[in-house]
Design a protein around this motif. Structure first.
Motif, PDB file in Angstrom:
ATOM      1  N   ASP A 228      41.426  30.251  28.690  1.00 29.13           N
ATOM      2  CA  ASP A 228      41.432  31.720  28.598  1.00 29.13           C
ATOM      3  C   ASP A 228      42.624  32.213  27.791  1.00 29.13           C
ATOM      4  OD1 ASP A 228      39.139  31.887  30.104  1.00 29.13           O
ATOM      5  OD2 ASP A 228      40.160  32.350  31.995  1.00 29.13           O
ATOM      6  N   ILE A 229      43.797  31.641  28.059  1.00 27.76           N
ATOM      7  CA  ILE A 229      44.991  32.062  27.320  1.00 27.76           C
ATOM      8  C   ILE A 229      44.845  31.715  25.848  1.00 27.76           C
ATOM      9  CG2 ILE A 229      47.474  31.759  27.082  1.00 27.76           C
ATOM     10  CD1 ILE A 229      47.593  31.087  30.079  1.00 27.76           C
TER      11      ILE A 229
ATOM     12  N   TYR B 105      50.132  41.480  19.858  1.00 27.21           N
ATOM     13  CA  TYR B 105      48.736  41.875  19.737  1.00 27.21           C
ATOM     14  C   TYR B 105      48.627  43.235  19.035  1.00 27.21           C
ATOM     15  CZ  TYR B 105      47.354  38.243  23.130  1.00 27.21           C
ATOM     16  OH  TYR B 105      47.119  37.052  23.769  1.00 27.21           O
TER      17      TYR B 105
ATOM     18  N   HIS C 258      52.701  42.760  24.019  1.00 27.64           N
ATOM     19  CA  HIS C 258      52.017  41.476  24.236  1.00 27.64           C
ATOM     20  C   HIS C 258      52.447  40.535  23.103  1.00 27.64           C
ATOM     21  CE1 HIS C 258      49.372  42.755  27.525  1.00 27.64           C
ATOM     22  NE2 HIS C 258      49.265  43.905  26.892  1.00 27.64           N
TER      23      HIS C 258
ATOM     24  N   LYS D 217      52.658  34.460  25.002  1.00 33.38           N
ATOM     25  CA  LYS D 217      51.359  33.964  25.472  1.00 33.38           C
ATOM     26  C   LYS D 217      51.206  32.474  25.158  1.00 33.38           C
ATOM     27  CE  LYS D 217      50.207  38.329  26.242  1.00 33.38           C
ATOM     28  NZ  LYS D 217      50.365  38.941  27.566  1.00 33.38           N
TER      29      LYS D 217
ATOM     30  N   ASP E 241      42.450  34.093  24.187  1.00 29.00           N
ATOM     31  CA  ASP E 241      43.037  35.422  24.096  1.00 29.00           C
ATOM     32  C   ASP E 241      43.999  35.521  22.910  1.00 29.00           C
ATOM     33  OD1 ASP E 241      43.127  37.990  25.754  1.00 29.00           O
ATOM     34  OD2 ASP E 241      45.266  37.587  25.526  1.00 29.00           O
TER      35      ASP E 241
ATOM     36  N   LYS F 105      43.299  37.965  19.752  1.00 28.16           N
ATOM     37  CA  LYS F 105      44.071  39.205  19.696  1.00 28.16           C
ATOM     38  C   LYS F 105      45.391  39.086  18.933  1.00 28.16           C
ATOM     39  CE  LYS F 105      42.218  40.679  24.191  1.00 28.16           C
ATOM     40  NZ  LYS F 105      42.559  41.006  25.605  1.00 28.16           N
TER      41      LYS F 105
ATOM     42  N   HIS G  79      50.146  36.921  36.063  1.00 29.93           N
ATOM     43  CA  HIS G  79      50.978  37.811  35.246  1.00 29.93           C
ATOM     44  C   HIS G  79      50.938  37.538  33.744  1.00 29.93           C
ATOM     45  CE1 HIS G  79      52.950  39.664  38.768  1.00 29.93           C
ATOM     46  NE2 HIS G  79      52.880  38.459  39.311  1.00 29.93           N
ATOM     47  N   TRP G  80      50.241  36.501  33.284  1.00 34.31           N
ATOM     48  CA  TRP G  80      50.310  36.158  31.876  1.00 34.31           C
ATOM     49  C   TRP G  80      49.742  37.244  30.979  1.00 34.31           C
ATOM     50  CZ3 TRP G  80      46.234  35.707  28.472  1.00 34.31           C
ATOM     51  CH2 TRP G  80      44.942  35.631  29.021  1.00 34.31           C
ATOM     52  N   GLN G  81      48.881  38.089  31.507  1.00 33.39           N
ATOM     53  CA  GLN G  81      48.276  39.139  30.688  1.00 33.39           C
ATOM     54  C   GLN G  81      49.158  40.382  30.561  1.00 33.39           C
ATOM     55  OE1 GLN G  81      44.498  39.128  32.963  1.00 33.39           O
ATOM     56  NE2 GLN G  81      43.489  38.750  30.991  1.00 33.39           N
ATOM     57  N   GLU G  82      50.338  40.369  31.195  1.00 35.95           N
ATOM     58  CA  GLU G  82      51.222  41.530  31.119  1.00 35.95           C
ATOM     59  C   GLU G  82      52.044  41.517  29.831  1.00 35.95           C
ATOM     60  OE1 GLU G  82      53.702  41.588  34.554  1.00 35.95           O
ATOM     61  OE2 GLU G  82      52.015  41.589  35.975  1.00 35.95           O
TER      62      GLU G  82
END
Length: 600
Positions: A438-439, A459, A401, A406, A442, A446, A384-387
């Motif tokens: 990855d986090i 973002y 975002h 994040k 990102d 962004k 869910h971290w990308q939500e």
């Protein structure tokens, strides 16, 4: 009429708290818990909604006199207020004994010099000022009853009733001591025991003296740190270990506006950072109790972590408006409950994991379920971290975002990796290292504006956010990284008030309110302390010290802080006193002490 927010003193028994104004009026008290209905709600309305004034008598066409002096007795939560009158000097001592039975508020009047006419005016109104109780005598004691609640009033002074208010008129001379006590009890039970004010005062002082003795901080800011620690302890609900954000509801962030929220609950974020401060100053028992509260609160459903819970772990905190209360200085609506409880705020996973990590690192006894909870939280974040979410500030606009969310997701993964590497938990180490990378990638791709050399609120946005100041403090990037320095300097330029304090974020962008609410707000004190921390971390320690000491000057005469500072009105605003202001005060004091950056 209620006083200014900074005119109030806090007294409490670690289950509830009262606010006492400079004129000797208790304008706020909920019984028997922080989140119970108020029996004195004059703070959010008028005298018709409940109050208890105790002080020198005055003419009906005059304002009640304010105390010439007031202070806490040593390092305690025992308040002493003194009035100098034409006829002499009188002292009132207010406190709430740490309870082992009925909750009590005790007020002791003491003659200092001369002969001073005094008056106690007690107007109890149950259910936040809406219900007039049945007041009658029972075995010589005065009791007010409404529904499930009863409040017992005991004093040796003569009392009489007038205009639905209980009065006492008396005179004190040197050496006289007259006590007044209210005690809460469920109305279906036997009367509470008769109070013993003098013994209770001695026991209350002993409790605070012994508690303060455990503090391990002995630096140059000890007075401010101790007062903040006592305040945090007072905001802890002793039976469960839950920590409320503040003991009040609906004190406005914008005087006359609608930014009025109920803070009498346990925010995971606030409680986690409070735990951090307590651990760093020697209070392991409070840390253990909070960890046990956390495990109970999220038991069985850690994937659906709420951002806040009731002080006993309750999940349903439905928000309602009390339309019979006009609000503090007509700041309406008055709200109870908090609809933000079910928002998605991904950063709380990071705060909780950081708190558990710190507890582990400081040697708090291992709890296997705490480690299991941590692993479950990361498994949830993995998916869910990308939500988008509502972010740290609980905006009621659209989800975004948020960069801070994040970053804190990264913190959660990073601290769990450290737990696994220490051998105290098992998990997919390599997979989660990739997730951490990855986090991080990102966020840096962004959430960073290369042209302005700053991270942004979310973002793709251009707005800044003071929560970005936590990037170096959480170890996401080192303090000397040019992107960190650029962000600090950008926030100083764009989110600084004329006083040099820091706003959370710009509340408007163009013609729109970015948080979904009308109006504005003051400088957020926690963010200003974060700025001082960051300045120290990047080597600007003298500037950090000056900002910190300027922030200390905003405290009221008793060392207490609300949530925000209104630079236009030059006064404190928001719920009071606020844990989220006192925690970073402690943290910044520790950092400046370690760096040697202090005056004198």
């Amino acid at each position: 009429m209620a006083g200014r927010i900074e005119d109030y003193a806090l007294i409490g028994d670690m289950q509830t708290a009262a606010l006492v104004c400079r004129d000797g009026t208790v304008d706020w008290l909920c019984l028997p818990r922080f989140d119970s209905h108020a029996i004195f709600a004059g703070l959010l309305g008028t005298e018709e909604h409940g109050f208890w004034r105790l002080g020198p008598a005055y003419a009906s066409d005059q304002q009640p006199p304010t105390a010439a002096r007031r202070s806490y007795r040593g390092d305690s939560l025992v308040l002493e207020s003194e009035w100098d009158t034409q006829r002499g000097t009188v002292r009132v001592t207010d406190f709430m004994p740490p309870r082992d039975g009925a909750p009590q508020l005790i007020r002791i009047v003491e003659g200092v010099s001369g002969r001073v006419p005094m008056r106690s005016a007690l107007r109890m109104r149950f259910s936040y000022g809406r219900v007039v109780p049945w007041v009658h005598k029972h075995d010589g004691r005065t009791v007010a009853v409404a529904g499930p609640d009863s409040v017992w009033f005991d004093t040796s002074a003569e009392t009489y009733g007038k205009s639905l208010t209980t009065y006492s008129d008396f005179t004190v001379a040197p050496g006289d001591r007259i006590a007044f006590t209210i005690s809460w009890q469920p109305s279906h039970k036997e009367p509470p025991p008769l109070p013993e004010p003098e013994q209770s005062l001695e026991a209350t002082e002993d409790f605070w003296r012994e508690w303060v003795d455990h503090c391990t901080y002995h630096g140059p800011y000890r007075e401010a740190v101790i007062r903040s620690l006592i305040t945090l302890k007072a905001l802890t609900y002793a039976p469960t270990g839950g920590i409320v954000a503040a003991p009040t509801t609906s004190l406005p962030e914008d005087i006359g506006g609608v930014r009025n929220w109920d803070y009498r609950y346990t925010w995971l974020r606030d409680a986690a950072i409070t735990l951090s401060s307590l651990l760093r100053t020697g209070y392991r028992e409070e840390a253990r109790a909070w960890r046990e509260w956390l495990l109970r609160a999220v038991a069985g459903d850690p994937e659906n972590l709420q951002i806040m819970y009731g002080i006993a772990g309750e999940r349903e905190l439905g928000e309602a408006e009390l339309d019979w209360l006009p609000g503090y200085e007509n700041s309406a609506p008055v709200r109870v409950g908090n609809g933000a409880a079910h928002q998605l705020q991904l950063d709380v996973y990071g705060e909780v994991t950081e708190a558990l990590h710190l507890a582990h690192m400081t040697g708090l006894a291992r709890n296997d379920y705490a480690s299991l909870l941590q692993l479950k939280l990361i498994r949830y974040l993995e998916d869910h971290w990308q939500e988008p979410d509502e972010g740290i500030w609980e905006v009621r606009g659209p989800r975004r975002h948020f960069v801070h969310s994040k970053v804190m997701a990264w913190v959660a993964v990073d601290r769990t990796i450290k737990l696994i590497e220490s051998g105290d938990a098992d998990g997919p180490l390599e997979r989660w290292k990739e997730l951490r990378d990855d986090i991080h990638r990102d966020v840096c791709e962004k959430g960073y504006d290369k042209e302005r050399n700053t991270f942004t609120q979310s973002y793709g946005s251009k707005e800044l956010d003071a929560s970005l100041l936590l990037i170096p403090q959480m170890g996401f990037l080192p303090p000397d990284d040019k992107r960190v320095i650029g962000t600090i300097e950008a926030i100083q330029r764009e989110l600084s008030t004329s006083d040099g304090f820091i706003l959370r974020y710009p509340t408007t962008s163009g013609d729109e309110n970015v948080d979904g609410l009308p109006g504005d707000e003051g400088a957020f004190l926690a963010c200003s302390f974060w700025m001082a921390d960051d300045l120290a971390m990047i080597g600007r320690v003298d500037e950090a010290r000056k900002l910190f000491e300027k922030l200390l000057s905003l405290r009221n005469d008793l060392g207490l802080l609300a949530e925000e500072w209104d630079p236009r009105l030059q006064r404190q605003v928001g719920n009071f006193p606020q844990a989220f202001s006192h925690v970073p005060l402690i943290d910044t004091a520790l950092r400046l002490t370690a760096s040697g950056a202090y005056g004198g």
